[in-house]
Design a protein around this motif. Structure first.
Motif, PDB file in Angstrom:
ATOM      1  N   LYS A 110       0.828  -1.206   0.000  1.00 28.97           N
ATOM      2  CA  LYS A 110       0.000   0.000   0.000  1.00 28.97           C
ATOM      3  C   LYS A 110       0.862   1.256   0.000  1.00 28.97           C
ATOM      4  N   ALA A 111       1.972   1.214   0.716  1.00 27.31           N
ATOM      5  CA  ALA A 111       2.878   2.364   0.737  1.00 27.31           C
ATOM      6  C   ALA A 111       3.469   2.598  -0.646  1.00 27.31           C
ATOM      7  N   ALA A 112       3.791   1.505  -1.333  1.00 30.41           N
ATOM      8  CA  ALA A 112       4.317   1.629  -2.697  1.00 30.41           C
ATOM      9  C   ALA A 112       3.270   2.212  -3.628  1.00 30.41           C
ATOM     10  N   ALA A 113       2.025   1.788  -3.465  1.00 29.51           N
ATOM     11  CA  ALA A 113       0.940   2.342  -4.279  1.00 29.51           C
ATOM     12  C   ALA A 113       0.768   3.833  -4.000  1.00 29.51           C
ATOM     13  N   GLY A 114       0.971   4.216  -2.747  1.00 28.86           N
ATOM     14  CA  GLY A 114       0.893   5.637  -2.401  1.00 28.86           C
ATOM     15  C   GLY A 114       1.979   6.453  -3.077  1.00 28.86           C
ATOM     16  N   THR A 115       3.177   5.872  -3.193  1.00 30.53           N
ATOM     17  CA  THR A 115       4.263   6.554  -3.898  1.00 30.53           C
ATOM     18  C   THR A 115       3.925   6.731  -5.371  1.00 30.53           C
ATOM     19  N   LEU A 116       3.350   5.702  -5.965  1.00 28.63           N
ATOM     20  CA  LEU A 116       2.937   5.798  -7.368  1.00 28.63           C
ATOM     21  C   LEU A 116       1.891   6.896  -7.549  1.00 28.63           C
ATOM     22  N   LYS A 117       0.958   6.981  -6.612  1.00 27.04           N
ATOM     23  CA  LYS A 117      -0.072   8.007  -6.697  1.00 27.04           C
ATOM     24  C   LYS A 117       0.532   9.405  -6.634  1.00 27.04           C
ATOM     25  N   THR A 118       1.510   9.571  -5.758  1.00 19.28           N
ATOM     26  CA  THR A 118       2.123  10.883  -5.566  1.00 19.28           C
ATOM     27  C   THR A 118       3.016  11.280  -6.741  1.00 19.28           C
ATOM     28  N   LYS A 119       3.789  10.333  -7.243  1.00 20.00           N
ATOM     29  CA  LYS A 119       4.819  10.657  -8.225  1.00 20.00           C
ATOM     30  C   LYS A 119       4.486  10.264  -9.663  1.00 20.00           C
ATOM     31  N   ALA A 120       3.477   9.419  -9.844  1.00 22.95           N
ATOM     32  CA  ALA A 120       3.256   8.893 -11.195  1.00 22.95           C
ATOM     33  C   ALA A 120       1.790   8.816 -11.578  1.00 22.95           C
ATOM     34  N   THR A 121       0.992   9.780 -11.136  1.00 22.86           N
ATOM     35  CA  THR A 121      -0.401   9.838 -11.600  1.00 22.86           C
ATOM     36  C   THR A 121      -0.394  10.448 -12.993  1.00 22.86           C
ATOM     37  N   ILE A 122      -0.203   9.588 -13.957  1.00 25.34           N
ATOM     38  CA  ILE A 122      -0.044   9.980 -15.356  1.00 25.34           C
ATOM     39  C   ILE A 122      -1.200   9.392 -16.165  1.00 25.34           C
ATOM     40  N   PRO A 123      -1.868  10.174 -16.995  1.00 28.77           N
ATOM     41  CA  PRO A 123      -2.931   9.616 -17.841  1.00 28.77           C
ATOM     42  C   PRO A 123      -2.418   8.420 -18.640  1.00 28.77           C
ATOM     43  N   GLY A 124      -3.200   7.345 -18.621  1.00 34.48           N
ATOM     44  CA  GLY A 124      -2.788   6.153 -19.359  1.00 34.48           C
ATOM     45  C   GLY A 124      -2.027   5.145 -18.517  1.00 34.48           C
ATOM     46  N   THR A 125      -2.072   5.293 -17.191  1.00 31.07           N
ATOM     47  CA  THR A 125      -1.378   4.354 -16.307  1.00 31.07           C
ATOM     48  C   THR A 125      -2.367   3.713 -15.335  1.00 31.07           C
ATOM     49  N   SER A 126      -1.972   2.566 -14.813  1.00 29.65           N
ATOM     50  CA  SER A 126      -2.758   1.907 -13.771  1.00 29.65           C
ATOM     51  C   SER A 126      -1.826   1.075 -12.907  1.00 29.65           C
ATOM     52  N   TRP A 127      -2.292   0.746 -11.720  1.00 28.23           N
ATOM     53  CA  TRP A 127      -1.545  -0.174 -10.874  1.00 28.23           C
ATOM     54  C   TRP A 127      -2.513  -0.908  -9.959  1.00 28.23           C
ATOM     55  N   ALA A 128      -2.158  -2.152  -9.659  1.00 29.03           N
ATOM     56  CA  ALA A 128      -2.978  -3.001  -8.797  1.00 29.03           C
ATOM     57  C   ALA A 128      -2.078  -4.032  -8.134  1.00 29.03           C
ATOM     58  N   VAL A 129      -2.478  -4.486  -6.956  1.00 33.87           N
ATOM     59  CA  VAL A 129      -1.726  -5.510  -6.252  1.00 33.87           C
ATOM     60  C   VAL A 129      -2.027  -6.868  -6.869  1.00 33.87           C
ATOM     61  N   ASP A 130      -0.988  -7.616  -7.204  1.00 34.71           N
ATOM     62  CA  ASP A 130      -1.122  -8.971  -7.719  1.00 34.71           C
ATOM     63  C   ASP A 130      -0.591  -9.938  -6.665  1.00 34.71           C
ATOM     64  N   PRO A 131      -1.468 -10.569  -5.886  1.00 36.52           N
ATOM     65  CA  PRO A 131      -1.007 -11.443  -4.813  1.00 36.52           C
ATOM     66  C   PRO A 131      -0.293 -12.698  -5.317  1.00 36.52           C
ATOM     67  N   ARG A 132      -0.466 -13.032  -6.593  1.00 35.76           N
ATOM     68  CA  ARG A 132       0.217 -14.215  -7.122  1.00 35.76           C
ATOM     69  C   ARG A 132       1.719 -13.978  -7.233  1.00 35.76           C
TER      70      ARG A 132
END
Length: 490
Positions: A110-132
């Motif tokens: 979740k902390a890593a996702a927060g970093t992505l939100k802060t630094k990489a909220t770029i149109p055309g991007t996505s991120w999700a946790v993959d538990p596999r």
């Protein structure tokens, strides 16, 4: 006053007489990673049971719980544990799960996702946790190039080794609002088409349905036929941030069956709402491309759509379900469900098409129900209009690749193919507020929109509606889902 049956095809599946027939091409691939754990107490589970068990273990294991996924090949729940002692491992095994130890905790992800939100909220991007993989899967569409790609890549690298993976998608992330034929509205920019998700009962007891939020933001009044009179009005709409709408039927006596039109005159009863589980097989029903299936690949996904209402801006939606099920313009709002009749999601957007594949994201139904106060089931005084319940003679019956030939109407009251304006379309935009997939019809079936568009659709008054070309370069040749059987096309 005679009671009116809900004249819109719902995205659903029958309790599983029909759904069983959906499965010949729906075998989910097994996870190649070998999970550790004793097999003596491992339970064989259905996907819904696995989801319920995962929720229980998440609560009981606390910080040691680091995600889970469903191994559909073995029909087992695999639980990730980080820093767990022997008691923790034993507890999860006793509950019936396969347990494996992983490096990344839920808090770290979740902390890593927060970093992505802060630094990489770029149109055309996505991120999700993959538990596999115990990582965050970061995806960039074809528009993320140059400095934007470098920024995204450096952000992912800054998270550290083993925390995230980055991949490119060939398509473009967009909402799938244009070109459908299930529910219709007229705006100043032209016509809007979307797909109905699930019939529900609103908190005040009135009959209603759920669809995508960007559809509800685009237009307030919705009809069951092209250029027809409105039969439902948006009560709540959330987009961006979330992507759901609650739309109430104008006639309080509307019979709104809790079912999904699976095409070819068959329906699936929707009996409950369920949270998605990574690895489970899911089916998507949409008015443009019909029935398709695939797997859940990620949860709590964030998608950054290019905003067309705010040039240069970004419409960010959080908490979505990520899948490899295809979708196209017009499928927005359509239902995502499991073979046991569980409502899982509402089609939001993604990249790709049903010829080349791609990623598609869905608003969780459980979150939409909680936010709106609605409940799954039959609304109005009429209860379940259980007459075998085909909620549309051909609305999901599409001949051609994606955009292809569409025969019939999503509205039983209008009869199969009773669409006076389902004629010629050119243009259309994926923007819900800027005539996304928008067609302004003149009654003769001649319509024109603007933007990337869904191509031409010519109707003959009987709903034959030949569609050629689309914003996804569909020629309309071939047959993706002709409705002659209930086999889902991947």
């Amino acid at each position: 006053m005679p009671k009116r049956k809900a004249a819109i095809a719902v995205g659903g599946v029958a309790a599983l007489g029909a759904a069983a027939l959906l499965l010949p091409n729906a075998n989910a691939s097994q996870d190649k990673n070998q999970a550790s754990g004793t097999t003596g107490t491992v339970k064989t589970l259905k996907a819904t049971q696995a989801s319920n068990l995962a929720a229980q273990l998440q609560k009981s294991l606390g910080d040691a719980f680091a995600g889970s996924y469903f191994d559909s090949g073995k029909q087992q729940l695999v639980v990730n544990v980080v820093g767990g002692d022997n008691n923790t491992m034993a507890q999860a095994k006793k509950a019936g799960a396969v347990v494996r130890q992983v490096k990344n905790s839920t808090r770290a992800l979740k902390a890593a996702a927060g970093t992505l939100k802060t630094k990489a909220t770029i149109p055309g991007t996505s991120w999700a946790v993959d538990p596999r993989t115990d990582k965050i899967l970061v995806t960039a569409d074809s528009t993320v190039t140059g400095a934007r790609w470098n920024r995204l890549q450096s952000t992912v690298q800054s998270l550290g080794s083993g925390m995230a993976t980055l991949k490119k998608s060939a398509g473009t992330f967009k909402t799938f609002v244009s070109g459908g034929d299930a529910i219709f509205s007229q705006t100043q920019q032209g016509g809007v088409r979307c797909s109905l998700g699930f019939n529900v009962t609103a908190s005040d007891g009135s009959p209603a349905f759920l669809t995508a939020g960007h559809c509800g933001v685009a237009a307030k009044d919705w009809s069951d036929s092209q250029n027809g009179q409105p039969i439902a009005t948006v009560d709540q709409a959330k987009f961006p941030g979330n992507d759901f709408s609650l739309v109430k039927y104008n006639d309080p006596n509307t019979q709104a069956p809790s079912e999904v039109n699976a095409g070819n005159g068959q329906t699936v009863q929707i009996t409950q709402a369920a949270d998605a589980t990574v690895g489970e097989t899911v089916f998507r029903m949409g008015s443009t491309t019909g029935l398709h299936n695939g797997q859940v690949t990620g949860l709590d996904a964030t998608v950054n759509f290019q905003s067309e209402t705010n040039p240069g801006g970004t419409d960010t939606v959080n908490g979505l379900i990520q899948t490899n099920v295809c979708a196209e313009a017009g499928d927005s709002g359509g239902s995502l469900f499991t073979q046991d009749g569980s409502a899982v999601g509402l089609t939001s957007g993604g990249s790709g098409d049903c010829t080349n594949g791609g990623e598609t994201f869905f608003q969780p139904v459980t979150a939409a129900l909680q936010a709106t106060g609605a409940t799954l089931g039959n609304g109005g005084n009429g209860g379940n209009a259980g007459n075998g319940g085909n909620a549309g003679n051909g609305g999901a019956d599409n001949n051609g690749n994606g955009a292809g030939d569409q025969s019939g109407s999503a509205a039983p009251s209008a009869s199969a193919g009773d669409q006076s304006g389902a004629g010629d379309q050119s243009g259309g935009s994926a923007d819900p507020s800027a005539s996304a997939g928008d067609q302004s019809g003149n009654g003769s079936g001649d319509q024109s929109g603007n933007g990337a568009g869904t191509g031409n659709q010519s109707g003959n008054g009987a709903g034959a509606g030949d569609q050629s070309g689309s914003g996804n370069d569909q020629s309309g040749a071939g047959t993706a889902n002709d409705g002659s059987s209930l086999t889902s096309s991947r």
